[in-house]
Write a protein that holds these residues in place. Sequence first.
Motif, PDB file in Angstrom:
ATOM      1  N   ALA A  78     -26.773  19.908 -17.366  1.00  0.00           N
ATOM      2  CA  ALA A  78     -26.826  21.172 -17.268  1.00  0.00           C
ATOM      3  C   ALA A  78     -27.155  21.970 -18.730  1.00  0.00           C
ATOM      4  O   ALA A  78     -26.395  21.403 -19.860  1.00  0.00           O
ATOM      5  CB  ALA A  78     -25.897  21.890 -16.520  1.00  0.00           C
ATOM      6  N   THR A 131     -22.182  13.937  -4.390  1.00  0.00           N
ATOM      7  CA  THR A 131     -21.142  13.902  -5.677  1.00  0.00           C
ATOM      8  C   THR A 131     -21.386  13.281  -6.768  1.00  0.00           C
ATOM      9  O   THR A 131     -21.129  13.894  -7.708  1.00  0.00           O
ATOM     10  CB  THR A 131     -19.824  13.061  -4.874  1.00  0.00           C
ATOM     11  OG1 THR A 131     -20.121  11.960  -4.771  1.00  0.00           O
ATOM     12  CG2 THR A 131     -19.367  13.930  -3.635  1.00  0.00           C
ATOM     13  N   GLY A 182     -25.317  29.689  -1.036  1.00  0.00           N
ATOM     14  CA  GLY A 182     -26.031  29.058  -2.207  1.00  0.00           C
ATOM     15  C   GLY A 182     -27.286  28.716  -1.966  1.00  0.00           C
ATOM     16  O   GLY A 182     -27.826  28.678  -0.655  1.00  0.00           O
ATOM     17  N   ALA A 192     -24.148  15.801  -8.387  1.00  0.00           N
ATOM     18  CA  ALA A 192     -23.532  16.821  -8.653  1.00  0.00           C
ATOM     19  C   ALA A 192     -22.847  16.403 -10.249  1.00  0.00           C
ATOM     20  O   ALA A 192     -23.043  17.415 -11.041  1.00  0.00           O
ATOM     21  CB  ALA A 192     -22.323  17.571  -7.861  1.00  0.00           C
ATOM     22  N   ILE A 197     -23.914  30.332 -15.550  1.00  0.00           N
ATOM     23  CA  ILE A 197     -23.357  28.974 -15.103  1.00  0.00           C
ATOM     24  C   ILE A 197     -23.664  28.656 -13.754  1.00  0.00           C
ATOM     25  O   ILE A 197     -23.165  29.378 -12.833  1.00  0.00           O
ATOM     26  CB  ILE A 197     -21.675  28.985 -15.440  1.00  0.00           C
ATOM     27  CG1 ILE A 197     -21.345  29.079 -17.086  1.00  0.00           C
ATOM     28  CG2 ILE A 197     -21.259  27.748 -14.821  1.00  0.00           C
ATOM     29  CD1 ILE A 197     -20.058  29.068 -17.435  1.00  0.00           C
ATOM     30  N   MET A 198     -24.139  27.508 -13.351  1.00  0.00           N
ATOM     31  CA  MET A 198     -24.366  26.936 -12.211  1.00  0.00           C
ATOM     32  C   MET A 198     -23.392  26.121 -11.440  1.00  0.00           C
ATOM     33  O   MET A 198     -22.795  25.237 -12.223  1.00  0.00           O
ATOM     34  CB  MET A 198     -25.939  26.573 -12.125  1.00  0.00           C
ATOM     35  CG  MET A 198     -26.443  26.304 -10.823  1.00  0.00           C
ATOM     36  SD  MET A 198     -27.995  25.785 -10.907  1.00  0.00           S
ATOM     37  CE  MET A 198     -28.850  27.093 -11.799  1.00  0.00           C
ATOM     38  N   GLU A 199     -23.102  26.512 -10.311  1.00  0.00           N
ATOM     39  CA  GLU A 199     -22.205  25.427  -9.515  1.00  0.00           C
ATOM     40  C   GLU A 199     -22.753  24.589  -8.719  1.00  0.00           C
ATOM     41  O   GLU A 199     -23.735  25.017  -8.104  1.00  0.00           O
ATOM     42  CB  GLU A 199     -21.127  26.520  -8.740  1.00  0.00           C
ATOM     43  CG  GLU A 199     -19.969  25.682  -8.131  1.00  0.00           C
ATOM     44  CD  GLU A 199     -19.106  26.780  -7.227  1.00  0.00           C
ATOM     45  OE1 GLU A 199     -18.011  26.120  -6.883  1.00  0.00           O
ATOM     46  OE2 GLU A 199     -19.531  27.696  -7.101  1.00  0.00           O
ATOM     47  N   PHE A 200     -22.525  23.492  -8.663  1.00  0.00           N
ATOM     48  CA  PHE A 200     -23.170  22.310  -7.921  1.00  0.00           C
ATOM     49  C   PHE A 200     -22.170  21.722  -7.045  1.00  0.00           C
ATOM     50  O   PHE A 200     -21.185  21.109  -7.213  1.00  0.00           O
ATOM     51  CB  PHE A 200     -23.561  21.147  -8.875  1.00  0.00           C
ATOM     52  CG  PHE A 200     -24.675  21.503  -9.862  1.00  0.00           C
ATOM     53  CD1 PHE A 200     -26.030  21.925  -9.524  1.00  0.00           C
ATOM     54  CD2 PHE A 200     -24.362  21.571 -11.086  1.00  0.00           C
ATOM     55  CE1 PHE A 200     -26.922  22.303 -10.388  1.00  0.00           C
ATOM     56  CE2 PHE A 200     -25.163  22.106 -11.921  1.00  0.00           C
ATOM     57  CZ  PHE A 200     -26.628  22.487 -11.670  1.00  0.00           C
ATOM     58  N   VAL A 201     -22.390  22.037  -5.815  1.00  0.00           N
ATOM     59  CA  VAL A 201     -21.522  21.863  -4.703  1.00  0.00           C
ATOM     60  C   VAL A 201     -21.679  20.934  -3.606  1.00  0.00           C
ATOM     61  O   VAL A 201     -22.689  21.193  -2.720  1.00  0.00           O
ATOM     62  CB  VAL A 201     -20.868  23.147  -3.657  1.00  0.00           C
ATOM     63  CG1 VAL A 201     -19.920  22.661  -2.876  1.00  0.00           C
ATOM     64  CG2 VAL A 201     -20.557  24.234  -4.962  1.00  0.00           C
ATOM     65  N   PRO A 237     -26.490  31.016  -8.556  1.00  0.00           N
ATOM     66  CA  PRO A 237     -25.120  30.552  -9.166  1.00  0.00           C
ATOM     67  C   PRO A 237     -24.384  29.347  -8.474  1.00  0.00           C
ATOM     68  O   PRO A 237     -23.569  28.743  -9.106  1.00  0.00           O
ATOM     69  CB  PRO A 237     -24.117  31.950  -9.061  1.00  0.00           C
ATOM     70  CG  PRO A 237     -24.578  32.720  -7.626  1.00  0.00           C
ATOM     71  CD  PRO A 237     -26.243  32.299  -7.855  1.00  0.00           C
ATOM     72  N   ARG A 238     -24.906  29.232  -7.420  1.00  0.00           N
ATOM     73  CA  ARG A 238     -24.430  27.808  -6.696  1.00  0.00           C
ATOM     74  C   ARG A 238     -25.491  27.276  -6.115  1.00  0.00           C
ATOM     75  O   ARG A 238     -26.257  27.677  -5.060  1.00  0.00           O
ATOM     76  CB  ARG A 238     -23.407  28.404  -5.505  1.00  0.00           C
ATOM     77  CG  ARG A 238     -22.707  27.005  -4.909  1.00  0.00           C
ATOM     78  CD  ARG A 238     -21.951  27.500  -3.698  1.00  0.00           C
ATOM     79  NE  ARG A 238     -20.791  28.350  -4.108  1.00  0.00           N
ATOM     80  CZ  ARG A 238     -20.220  29.320  -3.729  1.00  0.00           C
ATOM     81  NH1 ARG A 238     -20.871  30.081  -2.848  1.00  0.00           N
ATOM     82  NH2 ARG A 238     -19.143  30.021  -4.474  1.00  0.00           N
ATOM     83  N   ARG A 256     -23.954  18.336 -13.728  1.00  0.00           N
ATOM     84  CA  ARG A 256     -23.127  19.162 -14.423  1.00  0.00           C
ATOM     85  C   ARG A 256     -23.177  18.450 -16.103  1.00  0.00           C
ATOM     86  O   ARG A 256     -22.954  19.238 -17.146  1.00  0.00           O
ATOM     87  CB  ARG A 256     -21.729  18.845 -14.012  1.00  0.00           C
ATOM     88  CG  ARG A 256     -21.344  19.595 -12.948  1.00  0.00           C
ATOM     89  CD  ARG A 256     -19.870  19.454 -12.293  1.00  0.00           C
ATOM     90  NE  ARG A 256     -19.653  19.827 -10.992  1.00  0.00           N
ATOM     91  CZ  ARG A 256     -19.333  19.090  -9.872  1.00  0.00           C
ATOM     92  NH1 ARG A 256     -19.184  17.686 -10.092  1.00  0.00           N
ATOM     93  NH2 ARG A 256     -19.580  19.451  -8.737  1.00  0.00           N
TER      94      ARG A 256
END
Length: 119
Positions: free
Chosen positions: A119, A109, A18, A112, A2-6, A92-93, A116
């Motif tokens: 993905a 934003t 990241g 991102a 699971i990848m986090e988009f920040v 991961p990020r 999500r």
Amino acid sequence: MIMEFVPVRIYAKDQPAGYRLLVDRVWPRGISKVNAALDDWAKQIAPSTELRKWFGHDEANAAEFTARYTQELDDNPETPAFLAKVAALDAPRVLLLFGAKDEVTNNATVLAAYLRAHA
């Protein structure tokens, strides 16, 4: 994985670790390429110049900006390759770096949320 988009303002002092991806069409003022320490620059996926200028970071235009930028992403012939490239990252990020002063209403934003959803 699971990848986090920040979304992260490129000028922020404390930035999480990241994969560092600049998502603005224009280079942020006052940041050297060395200090930016980017892994990549995805200017082809950023909002069009016309949309960016129309938006002008005016909060009153935020909902319409989100809709228009999302439509640009859907219509952009570069989007499928960009999504595939991001999906293939061994990270991961992913930090979506942007230069705007508004840390809530900006292209990173919106991107991102788009990432999500796709993905």
